[in-house]
Design an enzyme around this catalytic site. Sequence first.
Site, mmCIF file in Angstrom:
data_model
loop_
_atom_site.group_PDB
_atom_site.id
_atom_site.type_symbol
_atom_site.label_atom_id
_atom_site.label_comp_id
_atom_site.label_asym_id
_atom_site.label_seq_id
_atom_site.Cartn_x
_atom_site.Cartn_y
_atom_site.Cartn_z
ATOM 1 N N CYS A 214 47.694 -8.284 1.234
ATOM 2 C CA CYS A 214 48.459 -9.082 0.280
ATOM 3 C C CYS A 214 48.287 -8.614 -1.157
ATOM 4 O O CYS A 214 48.906 -9.155 -2.064
ATOM 5 C CB CYS A 214 48.028 -10.540 0.369
ATOM 6 S SG CYS A 214 46.318 -10.814 -0.139
ATOM 7 N N GLY A 215 47.436 -7.628 -1.378
ATOM 8 C CA GLY A 215 47.199 -7.146 -2.732
ATOM 9 C C GLY A 215 45.788 -7.411 -3.218
ATOM 10 O O GLY A 215 45.301 -6.757 -4.140
#
Length: 287
Positions: free
Chosen positions: A246-247
């Site tokens: 997701c980062g």
Amino acid sequence: MPVSTNISRIQSASDLTPEVLKKLNEHLSTLEPREIIEWAIDHLPNLFQTTALGLTGLVSLDIISKITIDRNEQHLIPLIFLDTLYHFDETIDLVRRCEETYDVKFNIFKPIDCANAKEFEAEHGERLWEADESTYDYLVKVEPAQRAYEGLQVKAVITGRRRSQKGDRGEIPVLEVDSTGLIKLNPLAFWDFKQVWTYIRANEVPYNSLIDQGYRSIGDWHSTKKPASEEDERSGRWSGKEKTECGMHQDYFKMRAAFMAAKKKKEQQRQTATSNTPAPIAVASSS
């Protein structure tokens, strides 16, 4: 003599040279998760647990609680929960249950200046995860995490990543340092899903009720499905895409640069649209 007895308390990531990290990981990889976490409590600076309350994070939380009780102290590692505003209701309920079970409060961080999804969408548009996925990840996870780490002066975090989750996690070490200088500890790096689930059940750890419906890895409601394969527990995340993270565990500086570039482009488009809007035609009044 074990490596762990050769070093004093680590002051910052600068103490963890590649050579030191290599030796420490050689040692830590021989330990059980509880021993790894105990080592971290005694050696890592400003240690927090960042968790979305997945099963692995819950095992770590329970282990930390047991260590805390054995040492007759208050919960030894502060908790950070990133409320993206798009969690399942079951996940938010789990935050409450964990606070009650372990007598601890979470430090909760949300997207900046947004209390709920309605406010977020008023500022950034609806279904941003479809229109600009990277910007969405930055706004709901990366920026709040960075704000949390800076505000709480976090130098090290416990994560819930495991090698058996595959993708970018397939070769993670127990101990690492990211591009920002944040120390990351992955105490269950070498456990598989069966070991995690066995611990959860044996120790009566509270868990997300969606697990009983067949879910395994649980994130935002719009990007989470039941896994396509029992062999790949994260296959239900971002289904149909090559994306596996997701980062949170990607290069912060690259994500920040990409966000700023997208923001600048969006502003330029707004200015262009404004300048191309014809001025209203004045109508002379008859007298």
